[in-house]
Write a protein that holds these residues in place. Structure first.
Motif, PDB file in Angstrom:
ATOM      1  N   VAL A   1       0.725  -1.265  -0.011  1.00 39.05           N
ATOM      2  CA  VAL A   1      -0.088  -0.060   0.069  1.00 39.05           C
ATOM      3  C   VAL A   1       0.938   1.159   0.120  1.00 39.05           C
ATOM      4  O   VAL A   1       1.810   1.278   0.784  1.00 39.05           O
ATOM      5  CB  VAL A   1      -1.004  -0.100   1.160  1.00 39.05           C
ATOM      6  N   ASP A   2       0.644   2.193  -0.938  1.00 35.50           N
ATOM      7  CA  ASP A   2       1.656   3.119  -0.983  1.00 35.50           C
ATOM      8  C   ASP A   2       1.224   4.168  -0.102  1.00 35.50           C
ATOM      9  O   ASP A   2       0.309   4.313   0.268  1.00 35.50           O
ATOM     10  CB  ASP A   2       1.791   3.699  -2.385  1.00 35.50           C
TER      11      ASP A   2
ATOM     12  N   VAL B   1      -0.642  16.652   6.519  1.00 33.89           N
ATOM     13  CA  VAL B   1       0.355  15.180   6.756  1.00 33.89           C
ATOM     14  C   VAL B   1       0.910  15.102   5.520  1.00 33.89           C
ATOM     15  O   VAL B   1       0.701  15.269   4.482  1.00 33.89           O
ATOM     16  CB  VAL B   1      -0.966  14.237   6.825  1.00 33.89           C
ATOM     17  N   GLU B   2       2.333  14.690   5.766  1.00 35.09           N
ATOM     18  CA  GLU B   2       3.328  14.394   4.896  1.00 35.09           C
ATOM     19  C   GLU B   2       3.795  13.077   5.214  1.00 35.09           C
ATOM     20  O   GLU B   2       3.417  12.092   5.937  1.00 35.09           O
ATOM     21  CB  GLU B   2       4.483  15.295   4.789  1.00 35.09           C
ATOM     22  N   GLU B   3       4.716  12.401   4.074  1.00 34.46           N
ATOM     23  CA  GLU B   3       5.201  11.083   4.265  1.00 34.46           C
ATOM     24  C   GLU B   3       6.120  10.796   5.470  1.00 34.46           C
ATOM     25  O   GLU B   3       5.922   9.688   5.900  1.00 34.46           O
ATOM     26  CB  GLU B   3       6.240  10.871   3.089  1.00 34.46           C
ATOM     27  N   ASP B   4       6.571  11.971   6.154  1.00 31.35           N
ATOM     28  CA  ASP B   4       7.036  12.007   7.478  1.00 31.35           C
ATOM     29  C   ASP B   4       6.135  11.437   8.437  1.00 31.35           C
ATOM     30  O   ASP B   4       6.559  10.615   9.376  1.00 31.35           O
ATOM     31  CB  ASP B   4       7.925  13.011   8.022  1.00 31.35           C
ATOM     32  N   THR B   5       4.835  11.762   8.402  1.00 24.53           N
ATOM     33  CA  THR B   5       3.986  11.443   9.390  1.00 24.53           C
ATOM     34  C   THR B   5       3.752   9.955   9.206  1.00 24.53           C
ATOM     35  O   THR B   5       3.540   9.409  10.248  1.00 24.53           O
ATOM     36  CB  THR B   5       2.696  12.147   9.089  1.00 24.53           C
TER      37      THR B   5
ATOM     38  N   ASN C   1       6.755   3.292  12.095  1.00 30.07           N
ATOM     39  CA  ASN C   1       7.573   2.857  13.081  1.00 30.07           C
ATOM     40  C   ASN C   1       7.094   2.957  14.158  1.00 30.07           C
ATOM     41  O   ASN C   1       7.446   1.804  15.375  1.00 30.07           O
ATOM     42  CB  ASN C   1       8.886   3.931  13.325  1.00 30.07           C
ATOM     43  N   PHE C   2       6.085   3.461  14.887  1.00 32.76           N
ATOM     44  CA  PHE C   2       5.162   3.149  16.257  1.00 32.76           C
ATOM     45  C   PHE C   2       4.671   1.927  16.004  1.00 32.76           C
ATOM     46  O   PHE C   2       4.991   0.891  16.983  1.00 32.76           O
ATOM     47  CB  PHE C   2       4.040   4.325  16.250  1.00 32.76           C
ATOM     48  N   LEU C   3       4.147   1.502  14.944  1.00 41.71           N
ATOM     49  CA  LEU C   3       3.481   0.070  14.659  1.00 41.71           C
ATOM     50  C   LEU C   3       4.530  -0.889  14.713  1.00 41.71           C
ATOM     51  O   LEU C   3       4.128  -2.153  15.335  1.00 41.71           O
ATOM     52  CB  LEU C   3       2.718   0.067  13.561  1.00 41.71           C
ATOM     53  N   GLN C   4       5.639  -0.821  14.285  1.00 43.58           N
ATOM     54  CA  GLN C   4       6.794  -1.725  14.224  1.00 43.58           C
ATOM     55  C   GLN C   4       7.288  -1.987  15.351  1.00 43.58           C
ATOM     56  O   GLN C   4       7.472  -2.821  15.948  1.00 43.58           O
ATOM     57  CB  GLN C   4       7.853  -1.281  13.042  1.00 43.58           C
TER      58      GLN C   4
ATOM     59  N   LYS D   1       7.001  -4.325   5.923  1.00 43.68           N
ATOM     60  CA  LYS D   1       8.193  -4.038   4.993  1.00 43.68           C
ATOM     61  C   LYS D   1       7.998  -2.784   4.303  1.00 43.68           C
ATOM     62  O   LYS D   1       6.663  -2.344   3.658  1.00 43.68           O
ATOM     63  CB  LYS D   1       8.052  -5.278   3.867  1.00 43.68           C
ATOM     64  N   GLY D   2       9.084  -1.896   3.942  1.00 47.40           N
ATOM     65  CA  GLY D   2       8.800  -0.709   3.133  1.00 47.40           C
ATOM     66  C   GLY D   2       9.648   0.192   3.490  1.00 47.40           C
ATOM     67  O   GLY D   2      10.180   0.311   4.643  1.00 47.40           O
ATOM     68  N   GLU D   3       9.899   1.610   2.835  1.00 53.48           N
ATOM     69  CA  GLU D   3      10.823   2.453   3.256  1.00 53.48           C
ATOM     70  C   GLU D   3      10.090   3.802   3.227  1.00 53.48           C
ATOM     71  O   GLU D   3       9.011   3.914   2.393  1.00 53.48           O
ATOM     72  CB  GLU D   3      11.837   2.544   2.086  1.00 53.48           C
ATOM     73  N   LYS D   4      10.630   4.765   3.826  1.00 53.77           N
ATOM     74  CA  LYS D   4      10.020   6.092   3.875  1.00 53.77           C
ATOM     75  C   LYS D   4       9.878   6.635   2.467  1.00 53.77           C
ATOM     76  O   LYS D   4      10.431   6.550   1.647  1.00 53.77           O
ATOM     77  CB  LYS D   4      10.925   7.030   4.552  1.00 53.77           C
TER      78      LYS D   4
END
Length: 223
Positions: free
Chosen positions: A168-169, A184-188, A194-197, A210-213
């Motif tokens: 999901v992008d 809201v931005e990609e940083d959010t 990260n909270f969920l991880q 899995k995924g990157e910023k």
């Protein structure tokens, strides 16, 4: 719907109360943290607005205590500070959203409506994937241990689990999890991933994200 407003600046308290009442909300108003906590522990609310800087108890102390008491009411934090650390501290303590002063009253009303609407949409159902179960009624993520999620964390995990078969992008998540918000931005999104991880690790789950910023994210089971 009923809102608890805790804001120690009397003029601002009155203005926000009036605006909320004009939008059809019933408002209980507090001017310090101790009064806010007393009201939160003795009444049911559809949403809580907490200023961080208040006398007697600050908003973060109030938030931590109501979460410790397992009160899952959505909480919007108001802060005069714009630093990321202050936002993270509030979100990590269990806040569902934040708004930095000074803010437009229209923006506050949109945030409150979105927060209370999302809070009322959670049905008593479960979603399972791998070794985890996401419970809508209690906003809990369950594996070997159990952890409570904030509303945004829940919405994000729900979106990932409902789309578990494919990545999901970030733009999709901004649109569907933060659909009523303009800043809201990609940083959010990355912050909440990260909270969920961290919470998946806390409950000793074999599931990871899995995924990157700025890219796409998908829940997977570690092999």
């Amino acid at each position: 719907m009923k809102i608890l407003l805790a804001e120690d600046t009397l003029d601002l308290n009155k203005v926000i109360t009036s605006m909320l009442e004009m939008q059809g909300f019933v408002v209980d108003s507090a001017i310090d943290g101790a009064q806010a906590l007393e009201l939160a522990l003795s009444n049911g609310y559809d949403g809580i607005i907490l200023d961080i800087m208040m006398p007697k108890m600050d908003g973060l102390e109030v938030l931590k205590e109501i979460r410790r008491r397992n009160i899952v009411t959505p909480v919007l934090m108001l802060t005069a500070k714009a630093e990321v650390d202050d936002r993270v501290e509030g979100l990590d303590a269990g806040a569902d959203d934040y708004l930095t002063k000074p803010f437009a009253m229209k923006e506050l009303m949109a945030r409150v409506k979105a927060m209370t609407r999302r809070g009322s949409q959670y049905a008593a159902k479960e979603i399972s994937f791998g070794d985890i179960t996401l419970k809508s009624e209690s906003l809990e993520l369950i594996c070997a241990n159990t952890v409570r999620l904030s509303l945004k964390e829940f919405s994000l995990m729900q979106a990932l689990l409902l789309n578990q078969e494919h990545p999901v992008d970030t733009n999709y998540l901004i649109e569907h999890v933060w659909n009523d918000e303009t800043d809201v931005e990609e940083d959010t999104v990355w912050l909440y991933v990260n909270f969920l991880q961290g919470k998946l690790e806390y409950i000793n789950s074999g599931v990871t994200i899995k995924g990157e910023k700025g890219g796409s994210f998908q829940v997977v089971v570690n092999e």
